[in-house]
Design an enzyme around this catalytic site. Structure first.
Site, PDB file in Angstrom:
ATOM      1  N   SER A 163      -9.079  92.722  54.934  1.00 52.45           N
ATOM      2  CA  SER A 163      -8.964  91.264  55.125  1.00 52.45           C
ATOM      3  C   SER A 163      -8.075  91.010  56.333  1.00 52.45           C
ATOM      4  O   SER A 163      -7.198  91.840  56.643  1.00 52.45           O
ATOM      5  CB  SER A 163      -8.310  90.658  53.878  1.00 52.45           C
ATOM      6  OG  SER A 163      -7.908  89.325  54.138  1.00 52.45           O
ATOM      7  N   TYR A 209      -2.067  90.032  46.999  1.00 53.13           N
ATOM      8  CA  TYR A 209      -3.391  90.302  47.585  1.00 53.13           C
ATOM      9  C   TYR A 209      -3.212  90.814  49.018  1.00 53.13           C
ATOM     10  O   TYR A 209      -3.784  91.843  49.397  1.00 53.13           O
ATOM     11  CB  TYR A 209      -4.232  89.017  47.575  1.00 53.13           C
ATOM     12  CG  TYR A 209      -5.554  89.125  48.311  1.00 53.13           C
ATOM     13  CD1 TYR A 209      -6.684  89.623  47.684  1.00 53.13           C
ATOM     14  CD2 TYR A 209      -5.661  88.713  49.644  1.00 53.13           C
ATOM     15  CE1 TYR A 209      -7.899  89.722  48.364  1.00 53.13           C
ATOM     16  CE2 TYR A 209      -6.865  88.803  50.327  1.00 53.13           C
ATOM     17  CZ  TYR A 209      -7.983  89.309  49.686  1.00 53.13           C
ATOM     18  OH  TYR A 209      -9.174  89.412  50.364  1.00 53.13           O
TER      19      TYR A 209
END
Ligand SMILES: NC(=O)c1ccc[n+]([C@@H]2O[C@H](COP(=O)([O-])OP(=O)(O)OC[C@H]3O[C@@H](n4cnc5c(N)ncnc54)[C@H](OP(=O)(O)O)[C@@H]3O)[C@@H](O)[C@H]2O)c1
Length: 260
Positions: A145, A158
């Site tokens: 990401s 995350y």
């Protein structure tokens, strides 16, 4: 590097929705007609993909190491041509550390986004290295990401899980340098998907995210080119600013270690 066009058999985790499903469907439609194994938990979604001609296997990646080993052994036995794996399964939790934090969600997020990927890579790597030694190009493709590079504070765990996976991928690439097993990395920006549904932010995010179809087209171009890093949209600039040169340094570290 390895182009997805040369792959004979590709396994995709997280293939029951969003980015994973779109990539699995696009890869299955390539003129080279690779076998695509779609993996996820939701059986009804897997059944839909089976109707489209994809192979499907149900797996919860949070399973025990023994269960993951059984999964990998069965896949290798049934699909000896497996040469590429895209690790797309992921979850995202929001935490406010000024308030109460559900630590079970912290652990689960790390397990799904990081530990299970490392475990599966270790279980599939002997097979891939053995294919590679026979001259077949193989690829390991974690999906991280943009938040692996610059964290978003409200999804801090995350972001940390993706930073861990990114760091692991850089090191693994350096370790596997002189083999036919190539480590690539897909680094998405904010993309249309079900990922953010749990926290009611989907409607707001939908004003900014990249439509899934546009994202998939661009990512497929990177996979077909065999790009080491597949960055899209605003992540390209972020990557250039913070990550350039890291692979070369990691390679130098590894080389020095081998000379000790
Ligand atoms: N969308 C974005 O903005 C964005 C941005 C950067 C990175 N990413 C990354 O891209 C990847 C795909 O995300 P997405 O946006 O496409 O989200 P998504 O639509 O929510 O897809 C997530 C996938 O992960 C699977 N999954 C979740 N927990 C699992 C478990 N315990 N075992 C097995 N499979 C599990 C889900 O399948 P089941 O529920 O059927 O198991 C689903 O197929 C993720 O790694 C995510 O972190 C997304």
């Amino acid at each position: 590097m390895t182009s997805i066009k040369d792959s004979k058999c590709v396994l995709v985790t997280g293939a029951t929705s969003g980015i994973g499903r779109a990539l699995a469907q696009c890869i299955a439609r390539l003129p080279s007609k690779p076998c695509v194994i779609a993996v996820g938990r939701r059986q009804e979604r897997l059944d839909e993909l089976a109707k489209e001609g994809l192979e499907t296997v149900q797996l919860d990646v949070e399973a025990s190491y023994d269960a993951l080993k059984k999964f990998a052994d069965e896949i290798i036995l049934k699909y000896p041509n497996l040469d590429s794996i895209i690790f797309c399964a992921g979850v995202q939790h929001e935490f406010n550390f000024k308030g109460e934090v559900d630590l079970s969600n912290v652990v689960s997020e790390i397990n799904i986004n990081y530990t299970s990927v490392v475990a599966l890579i270790s279980l599939f790597l002997p097979h891939l290295l053995s294919l590679g030694a026979q001259g077949r190009k193989c690829s390991i493709i974690p999906v991280t990401s943009g938040l692996a590079i610059v964290p978003a504070p409200w999804v801090l765990n995350y972001s940390a899980s993706k930073a861990a996976l990114h760091s692991f991928s850089v090191s693994l690439r350096a370790q596997l340098k002189n083999t036919n097993v190539h480590v690539m990395e897909v680094i998405p920006p904010l993309v249309e998907s079900e990922l953010h549904d749990a926290y009611g932010t989907t409607e707001k995010l939908s004003r900014f995210w990249m439509p899934l179809e546009e994202y998939t087209t661009k990512t497929m171009e990177g996979l077909e080119n065999g790009d080491v890093y597949i960055t899209t949209g605003n992540i390209q600039g972020v990557f250039e600013k913070f990550e350039k040169g890291k692979d070369e340094l990691a390679e130098q570290f590894q080389k020095r270690r081998e000379e000790w």
